[in-house]
Scaffold this active site. Sequence first.
Site: not given
Length: 188
Positions: A11-12, A167
Site C-alpha cells: 500500500d502507499m 496500514d
Amino acid sequence: MYERYAGLIFDMDGTILDTEPTHRKAWHEVLGRYGIRFDEQSIIALNGSPTWRIAEAIIALNQADLDPHALAREKTDAVKIMLLDSVQPLPLIDVVKAWHGRRPMSVGTGSESAVAEALLAHLGLRHYFSAVVAADHVQHHKPAPDTFLLCAERMGVDPAKCIVFEDADFGLQAAASAGMDVVDVRLL
C-alpha cells in the site's frame, strides 16, 4: 523473512509514504471553503478508500449538497501541490530497497494514479515497482480484492504467492479476500 513469496505488494499512503498528515490538511483546506468539518476518526476508518468515497461520507455526515466527485477532485488538486513539498518515505521503504531486483514488487493504492505516480517519481522510488495499481484502475476498491489481484497479475505472480504490506483495515480485508498473506504495518 519474505523469501517464500514470489511477489511483494505495498500500500502507499501510510505504509511506504508518510502522506496521512498531508491528506488531512488538504481535506481541512478544501472543506473549509464550504464551511464543512470532518471527524478525523471517521476518515481514518475509511483509509484505503478512493477519495470520492471519502467525499461521499463527509457529504453525508454534513448533509451537504455537493457532488462527491467534484469535491474529490478539489481535494486531489490540493493534495498534489502539498504532497510534493512535504512527503517523505516511511521506514518500510527499506524493505522495498532490500528486495529490489530479488522479487517483483508493486504498489496497490486507494489514491488516484496521477498522485501515486507523481509522488513515487518525485521521491525517486518509482523504479522499484513493476506496477502501480491505483483507484482509477479498478472498479471495486478496497476492501474488495481487485487492487491487489491486479497487482499480482501485472507482476505475473500467483496471488497465493504474494504478501501485502498494509496500514488500513480495508486493505487488510482486501489482501485476505485476494488470498494473500498480509503484514499489518501498524504492528511493526
